[in-house]
Enzyme design. Structure first.
Site, PDB file in Angstrom:
ATOM      1  N   TYR A  24     112.304 -16.897  20.935  1.00 39.13           N
ATOM      2  CA  TYR A  24     112.143 -18.252  21.492  1.00 39.13           C
ATOM      3  C   TYR A  24     113.296 -19.193  21.178  1.00 39.13           C
ATOM      4  O   TYR A  24     113.066 -20.380  20.922  1.00 39.13           O
ATOM      5  CB  TYR A  24     110.854 -18.908  20.950  1.00 39.13           C
ATOM      6  CG  TYR A  24     109.579 -18.155  21.207  1.00 39.13           C
ATOM      7  CD1 TYR A  24     109.207 -17.792  22.498  1.00 39.13           C
ATOM      8  CD2 TYR A  24     108.716 -17.821  20.168  1.00 39.13           C
ATOM      9  CE1 TYR A  24     108.025 -17.121  22.742  1.00 39.13           C
ATOM     10  CE2 TYR A  24     107.529 -17.147  20.402  1.00 39.13           C
ATOM     11  CZ  TYR A  24     107.191 -16.802  21.686  1.00 39.13           C
ATOM     12  OH  TYR A  24     106.025 -16.139  21.921  1.00 39.13           O
ATOM     13  N   TYR A 152      97.948 -20.071  27.554  1.00 37.04           N
ATOM     14  CA  TYR A 152      98.956 -19.125  27.052  1.00 37.04           C
ATOM     15  C   TYR A 152      98.215 -17.913  26.497  1.00 37.04           C
ATOM     16  O   TYR A 152      97.273 -18.050  25.716  1.00 37.04           O
ATOM     17  CB  TYR A 152      99.804 -19.767  25.936  1.00 37.04           C
ATOM     18  CG  TYR A 152     100.715 -18.756  25.270  1.00 37.04           C
ATOM     19  CD1 TYR A 152     101.920 -18.390  25.863  1.00 37.04           C
ATOM     20  CD2 TYR A 152     100.339 -18.116  24.079  1.00 37.04           C
ATOM     21  CE1 TYR A 152     102.747 -17.427  25.267  1.00 37.04           C
ATOM     22  CE2 TYR A 152     101.161 -17.157  23.488  1.00 37.04           C
ATOM     23  CZ  TYR A 152     102.353 -16.819  24.094  1.00 37.04           C
ATOM     24  OH  TYR A 152     103.150 -15.855  23.513  1.00 37.04           O
ATOM     25  N   ASP A 246      89.891 -15.554  24.885  1.00 40.62           N
ATOM     26  CA  ASP A 246      91.049 -15.171  24.076  1.00 40.62           C
ATOM     27  C   ASP A 246      90.985 -15.990  22.786  1.00 40.62           C
ATOM     28  O   ASP A 246      91.397 -17.147  22.735  1.00 40.62           O
ATOM     29  CB  ASP A 246      92.337 -15.456  24.868  1.00 40.62           C
ATOM     30  CG  ASP A 246      93.586 -15.137  24.069  1.00 40.62           C
ATOM     31  OD1 ASP A 246      93.473 -14.880  22.859  1.00 40.62           O
ATOM     32  OD2 ASP A 246      94.683 -15.169  24.662  1.00 40.62           O
ATOM     33  N   LYS A 275      96.062 -12.313  15.031  1.00 42.46           N
ATOM     34  CA  LYS A 275      96.527 -13.352  14.094  1.00 42.46           C
ATOM     35  C   LYS A 275      95.835 -13.294  12.727  1.00 42.46           C
ATOM     36  O   LYS A 275      96.258 -12.539  11.871  1.00 42.46           O
ATOM     37  CB  LYS A 275      96.390 -14.724  14.737  1.00 42.46           C
ATOM     38  CG  LYS A 275      97.377 -14.900  15.919  1.00 42.46           C
ATOM     39  CD  LYS A 275      97.711 -16.323  16.172  1.00 42.46           C
ATOM     40  CE  LYS A 275      98.601 -16.503  17.380  1.00 42.46           C
ATOM     41  NZ  LYS A 275     100.023 -16.373  17.093  1.00 42.46           N
TER      42      LYS A 275
END
Ligand SMILES: Cc1ncc(COP(=O)(O)O)c(C=O)c1O
Length: 431
Positions: A24, A152, A246, A275
């Protein structure tokens, strides 16, 4: 004035920097990343000896802090017995135990767990499950997903395609990516009616709705309330669509409840997790399906099987870490900690409200957000936080805190104080 001694970077830094490709960032223009020597609880210790209080928990993963002895012991025990075996044709205790524990934790009959190694892949698997759910039942027209503006879901090709390309990072791939339907979240009666009208026309081509429940994270830390999720469940039922949550960011107590689905009292058909699944220690993800989804694959026809199998799926070290992380949710007061963090974030960030350039201040669970009108120089702003002894990594127009749940109240106060100070000042890169 006496010059501070200039610390040499560690020997591995410069040679490695010439070869590593970083995420990124335009590497030509970037400020060089901070060399980290080690982590200690909720602190990042830099190679030059500075200690930063971590406000991000490494992209929202390290929910128990970085070096929890219980997770370390579990991983050490596991590596001495068996670091990894493939899940094709072989079974091992850590993955099977974890699957069973996750099924027990999830609401309703979300009871089949497919392991993978990153959040994006968990989303890919969810999408494949949703499309094949219909194909296995003879419906070949439902090959599109419905996703939301501001959403996202990851950086792999399938996951990118259900991101909001307009606000996200992937707009240049328009034309390369399959086109899904992107709609507004049904946050009120009007947007709910618009969504219904859209589905009246197009439901027959849609396999599933995918949403980040309660928080659109990378899209700007935007919150919506539980009512939106109940609306989505009702709409999915009415139009006979699968509903995918999600929970890669929201799972494991980040918003206050163990899962956002639990907070909303909604049972989605498929859930993605990653995560904080391993307490942020090792890469692991899971796609969890309801019984009816799995039943559509349970068949005498070999073509009805799910054709997916990442090499490292169900890695024993990662599953051992995840089992240990779940122990910690049982043994340590994580939910009380999130509640306290939430209250401290509300108090600590409140002074930002009304400051010039501040658009909004909001808190949900252990997520605190100061949204700015604009950030002129992200690199400069990030560097200012480091000067204040904290690691806070704003993106877009969003400055946020997602600390570990084990953070001490003084450490959290240092984070919020730094936020208020830096957001208040001229020359911090904001305007
Ligand atoms: C909601 C959500 N889904 C998917 C992903 C992708 O996960 P990963 O980066 O592990 O591929 C992320 C990562 O930030 C996320 O926040």
């Amino acid at each position: 004035m006496e010059e501070k001694p200039q610390q040499m970077p560690p020997a591995w830094y410069e040679p490695g920097l010439r070869h590593i490709w970083l995420p990124y960032v335009q590497m030509k223009a970037m400020r060089e990343p901070l060399a980290v020597a080690r982590t200690e609880g909720c602190r990042i210790v830099l190679n030059d000896g500075r200690e930063l209080i971590d406000g991000v928990a490494s992209w929202w993963t390290a929910c128990h802090g970085y070096n929890h002895p219980h997770i370390r012991a579990a991983v050490e025990r596991q590596i001495s017995v068996m670091p990894h075996v493939m899940l094709g044709g072989l079974a091992h205790e850590q993955a099977y135990t974890l699957a069973q524990r996750l099924a027990a934790l999830m609401p309703g009959d979300l009871e089949r767990v497919f392991f993978s190694d990153s959040g994006s892949v968990a989303v890919e698997v969810a999408m494949k499950m949703a499309v094949q759910y219909w194909v296995n039942q003879g419906v070949r027209t439902r090959k599109t997903l419905l996703a939301f503006r501001g959403g996202y879901h990851g950086d792999t090709t399938g996951a990118m395609a259900v991101c909001d390309l307009d606000v996200g990072m992937h707009a240049l791939f328009r034309g390369f990516l399959p086109e899904h339907v992107i709609a507004d979240l049904p946050v009120d009666n009007e947007s709910e009616a618009a969504l219904s009208r859209l589905l009246e026309e197009r439901a027959s081509e849609i396999a599933a709705i995918i949403v980040e429940p309660l928080v659109q994270g990378a899209g700007g830390m935007r919150f919506h309330d539980t009512e939106v999720l109940r609306r989505l469940r009702a709409i999915a039922d009415r139009f006979e669509l699968l509903l995918i949550f999600d929970e890669i960011f929201t799972g494991f107590a980040r918003t206050g409840a163990m899962f956002a689905s639990e907070a909303a009292g909604v049972v989605p058909d498929i859930v993605t997790l990653s995560k904080a699944l391993t307490g942020g220690t090792l890469p692991l993800a899971a796609t969890v399906a309801r019984r009816k989804v799995f039943d559509a694959f349970w068949s005498d026809d070999p073509a009805h099987a799910l054709m997916h199998g990442p090499t490292f799926m169900g890695n024993a070290l990662a599953c051992a870490a995840a089992n240990a992380s779940l122990d910690l949710f049982e043994r340590e007061p994580r939910f009380a900690q999130v509640k306290d963090i939430s209250a401290a974030l509300v108090r600590g960030l409140e002074p930002c409200r009304g400051l010039p350039g501040v658009k909004d201040v909001r808190v949900l669970g252990a997520i605190g957000v100061v949204e700015l009108e604009r950030i002129a120089d992200l690199g400069k702003l990030r560097a200012r936080f480091v000067e204040e002894g904290v690691f806070i990594r704003p993106f877009g127009t969003t400055v946020y805190l997602t600390p570990s749940f084990t953070i001490a109240s003084e450490e959290l106060a240092r984070l919020t104080t730094a936020m208020v100070k830096v957001v208040s000042e001229d020359g911090a890169g904001i305007s």
